[in-house]
Structures are given as structure tokens and as C-alpha cells.
Design a protein around this motif. Structure first.
Motif, PDB file in Angstrom:
ATOM      1  N   PRO A  51     -15.904  27.879 -20.329  1.00 26.15           N
ATOM      2  CA  PRO A  51     -17.085  28.692 -20.671  1.00 26.15           C
ATOM      3  C   PRO A  51     -18.126  27.861 -21.434  1.00 26.15           C
ATOM      4  O   PRO A  51     -17.781  27.090 -22.340  1.00 26.15           O
ATOM      5  N   ALA A  52     -19.366  27.999 -21.064  1.00 24.00           N
ATOM      6  CA  ALA A  52     -20.452  27.193 -21.646  1.00 24.00           C
ATOM      7  C   ALA A  52     -20.525  27.322 -23.168  1.00 24.00           C
ATOM      8  O   ALA A  52     -20.798  26.340 -23.862  1.00 24.00           O
ATOM      9  N   PHE A  53     -20.247  28.505 -23.696  1.00 25.48           N
ATOM     10  CA  PHE A  53     -20.374  28.699 -25.150  1.00 25.48           C
ATOM     11  C   PHE A  53     -19.318  27.935 -25.948  1.00 25.48           C
ATOM     12  O   PHE A  53     -19.454  27.763 -27.153  1.00 25.48           O
ATOM     13  N   LEU A  54     -18.261  27.454 -25.274  1.00 23.55           N
ATOM     14  CA  LEU A  54     -17.225  26.676 -25.962  1.00 23.55           C
ATOM     15  C   LEU A  54     -17.536  25.179 -26.018  1.00 23.55           C
ATOM     16  O   LEU A  54     -16.892  24.438 -26.742  1.00 23.55           O
ATOM     17  N   ILE A  55     -18.514  24.741 -25.244  1.00 24.89           N
ATOM     18  CA  ILE A  55     -18.814  23.310 -25.143  1.00 24.89           C
ATOM     19  C   ILE A  55     -19.837  22.899 -26.187  1.00 24.89           C
ATOM     20  O   ILE A  55     -20.948  23.437 -26.228  1.00 24.89           O
ATOM     21  N   ARG A  56     -19.440  21.945 -27.026  1.00 24.89           N
ATOM     22  CA  ARG A  56     -20.354  21.404 -28.043  1.00 24.89           C
ATOM     23  C   ARG A  56     -21.262  20.348 -27.419  1.00 24.89           C
ATOM     24  O   ARG A  56     -22.471  20.350 -27.629  1.00 24.89           O
ATOM     25  N   SER A  57     -20.674  19.409 -26.672  1.00 27.68           N
ATOM     26  CA  SER A  57     -21.443  18.325 -26.073  1.00 27.68           C
ATOM     27  C   SER A  57     -20.629  17.678 -24.965  1.00 27.68           C
ATOM     28  O   SER A  57     -19.454  17.996 -24.774  1.00 27.68           O
ATOM     29  N   TYR A  58     -21.268  16.769 -24.258  1.00 26.86           N
ATOM     30  CA  TYR A  58     -20.555  15.991 -23.251  1.00 26.86           C
ATOM     31  C   TYR A  58     -21.122  14.575 -23.229  1.00 26.86           C
ATOM     32  O   TYR A  58     -22.228  14.322 -23.705  1.00 26.86           O
ATOM     33  N   GLN A  59     -20.337  13.667 -22.670  1.00 28.51           N
ATOM     34  CA  GLN A  59     -20.736  12.265 -22.602  1.00 28.51           C
ATOM     35  C   GLN A  59     -20.184  11.673 -21.313  1.00 28.51           C
ATOM     36  O   GLN A  59     -19.012  11.866 -20.983  1.00 28.51           O
ATOM     37  N   LYS A  60     -21.028  10.978 -20.566  1.00 30.91           N
ATOM     38  CA  LYS A  60     -20.569  10.309 -19.353  1.00 30.91           C
ATOM     39  C   LYS A  60     -19.674   9.132 -19.730  1.00 30.91           C
ATOM     40  O   LYS A  60     -19.889   8.481 -20.759  1.00 30.91           O
ATOM     41  N   THR A  61     -18.669   8.871 -18.900  1.00 28.75           N
ATOM     42  CA  THR A  61     -17.803   7.718 -19.152  1.00 28.75           C
ATOM     43  C   THR A  61     -18.558   6.445 -18.768  1.00 28.75           C
ATOM     44  O   THR A  61     -19.439   6.478 -17.893  1.00 28.75           O
ATOM     45  N   PRO A  62     -18.231   5.324 -19.400  1.00 28.46           N
ATOM     46  CA  PRO A  62     -18.913   4.059 -19.089  1.00 28.46           C
ATOM     47  C   PRO A  62     -18.678   3.620 -17.638  1.00 28.46           C
ATOM     48  O   PRO A  62     -17.712   4.023 -16.996  1.00 28.46           O
ATOM     49  N   SER A  63     -19.549   2.766 -17.149  1.00 26.88           N
ATOM     50  CA  SER A  63     -19.483   2.318 -15.756  1.00 26.88           C
ATOM     51  C   SER A  63     -18.246   1.476 -15.452  1.00 26.88           C
ATOM     52  O   SER A  63     -17.849   1.373 -14.294  1.00 26.88           O
ATOM     53  N   HIS A  64     -17.609   0.872 -16.465  1.00 26.15           N
ATOM     54  CA  HIS A  64     -16.427   0.043 -16.204  1.00 26.15           C
ATOM     55  C   HIS A  64     -15.163   0.876 -15.956  1.00 26.15           C
ATOM     56  O   HIS A  64     -14.140   0.344 -15.560  1.00 26.15           O
ATOM     57  N   CYS A  65     -15.231   2.170 -16.169  1.00 21.61           N
ATOM     58  CA  CYS A  65     -14.064   3.040 -15.946  1.00 21.61           C
ATOM     59  C   CYS A  65     -13.806   3.214 -14.445  1.00 21.61           C
ATOM     60  O   CYS A  65     -14.744   3.208 -13.644  1.00 21.61           O
ATOM     61  N   SER A  66     -12.545   3.397 -14.095  1.00 20.56           N
ATOM     62  CA  SER A  66     -12.177   3.502 -12.683  1.00 20.56           C
ATOM     63  C   SER A  66     -12.566   4.834 -12.054  1.00 20.56           C
ATOM     64  O   SER A  66     -12.736   4.915 -10.839  1.00 20.56           O
ATOM     65  N   HIS A  67     -12.708   5.902 -12.840  1.00 20.11           N
ATOM     66  CA  HIS A  67     -13.090   7.217 -12.321  1.00 20.11           C
ATOM     67  C   HIS A  67     -14.390   7.665 -12.971  1.00 20.11           C
ATOM     68  O   HIS A  67     -14.540   7.601 -14.195  1.00 20.11           O
ATOM     69  N   LYS A  68     -15.318   8.137 -12.142  1.00 19.30           N
ATOM     70  CA  LYS A  68     -16.559   8.696 -12.658  1.00 19.30           C
ATOM     71  C   LYS A  68     -16.226  10.054 -13.275  1.00 19.30           C
ATOM     72  O   LYS A  68     -15.619  10.902 -12.627  1.00 19.30           O
ATOM     73  N   ALA A  69     -16.603  10.263 -14.527  1.00 20.28           N
ATOM     74  CA  ALA A  69     -16.243  11.503 -15.218  1.00 20.28           C
ATOM     75  C   ALA A  69     -17.188  11.745 -16.392  1.00 20.28           C
ATOM     76  O   ALA A  69     -17.991  10.884 -16.750  1.00 20.28           O
ATOM     77  N   VAL A  70     -17.055  12.945 -16.950  1.00 22.20           N
ATOM     78  CA  VAL A  70     -17.715  13.258 -18.216  1.00 22.20           C
ATOM     79  C   VAL A  70     -16.641  13.756 -19.177  1.00 22.20           C
ATOM     80  O   VAL A  70     -15.694  14.420 -18.772  1.00 22.20           O
ATOM     81  N   ARG A  71     -16.780  13.358 -20.423  1.00 24.81           N
ATOM     82  CA  ARG A  71     -15.866  13.835 -21.468  1.00 24.81           C
ATOM     83  C   ARG A  71     -16.560  14.992 -22.169  1.00 24.81           C
ATOM     84  O   ARG A  71     -17.615  14.822 -22.760  1.00 24.81           O
ATOM     85  N   VAL A  72     -15.968  16.151 -22.072  1.00 24.61           N
ATOM     86  CA  VAL A  72     -16.529  17.369 -22.651  1.00 24.61           C
ATOM     87  C   VAL A  72     -15.844  17.623 -23.991  1.00 24.61           C
ATOM     88  O   VAL A  72     -14.620  17.611 -24.075  1.00 24.61           O
ATOM     89  N   GLU A  73     -16.647  17.822 -25.032  1.00 26.40           N
ATOM     90  CA  GLU A  73     -16.102  18.134 -26.358  1.00 26.40           C
ATOM     91  C   GLU A  73     -16.332  19.608 -26.650  1.00 26.40           C
ATOM     92  O   GLU A  73     -17.458  20.102 -26.550  1.00 26.40           O
ATOM     93  N   LEU A  74     -15.255  20.288 -27.002  1.00 27.32           N
ATOM     94  CA  LEU A  74     -15.348  21.709 -27.323  1.00 27.32           C
ATOM     95  C   LEU A  74     -15.718  21.909 -28.789  1.00 27.32           C
ATOM     96  O   LEU A  74     -15.678  20.974 -29.591  1.00 27.32           O
TER      97      LEU A  74
END
Length: 96
Positions: free
Chosen positions: A44-67
Motif C-alpha cells: 500500500p502506498a501509504f506504508l512506503i516512506r521512500s524508494y531508491q534504485k539499485t546501482p548499475s553494478h548490481c546483477s538485477h535491476k530493482a528498487v529498494r522500498v523503505e516502509l
């Protein structure tokens, strides 16, 4: 007795210094997301404080979501609900 006090003080200061330097010892790969770390459920959107894209050197494209309570999860940035939240302006990017 003075030698014991000096040794104890030295250990204490060394411990404090190492604790303050711990960020620099952290691997740059600790910000990456791996296949088993991804969460598939819609958050749920109201639980998400922020997010951050993972660096380009990582093997999987992802975002880290902080609640709001500080927990962090890895999310596929292609997830429909995540893209919808971004387009509607519900999410705040966390700068490195």
C-alpha cells in the motif's frame, strides 16, 4: 593499575572508531537486490516512506522500498502497481 586503565581506554576508543568507520567497510553490493529478496505483493502506498534504485553494478535491476517502520524490500521496477504509484506521485525518491 595505570597500565590497565590505559589499555581499557585504548580498547574503548578503538571500538568507537571502528563503529564510526563501519559504513566505509560495507560492501557496495549490500545495496543490491538478489532474486530471493524480491517481494511480489502490492505494498500500500501509504506504508512506503521512500524508494531508491539499485546501482548499475548490481546483477538485477530493482528498487529498494523503505516502509514507514524502516523495513526495506526489493521490488521489480516493472511491477504495475509500483509504476502507477510513481506516475501518481505517491512515492518519494531517496537520494544516495
Amino acid at each position: 593499575m595505570k597500565l590497565f586503565s590505559l589499555a581499557l581506554l585504548t580498547l574503548l576508543l578503538a571500538g568507537l572508531w571502528i563503529g564510526s568507520q563501519s559504513v566505509s567497510f560495507r560492501s557496495p553490493y549490500s545495496t543490491c537486490c538478489y532474486k530471493e529478496m524480491f517481494i511480489r505483493q502490492k505494498i500500500p502506498a501509504f506504508l512506503i516512506r521512500s524508494y531508491q534504485k539499485t546501482p548499475s553494478h548490481c546483477s538485477h535491476k530493482a528498487v529498494r522500498v523503505e516502509l514507514l517502520k524502516g523495513k526495506k524490500f526489493c521490488v521489480d521496477p516493472e511491477e504495475g502497481w509500483f509504476q502507477q504509484y510513481q506516475q501518481q506521485g505517491y512515492l518519494h525518491v531517496k537520494l544516495p
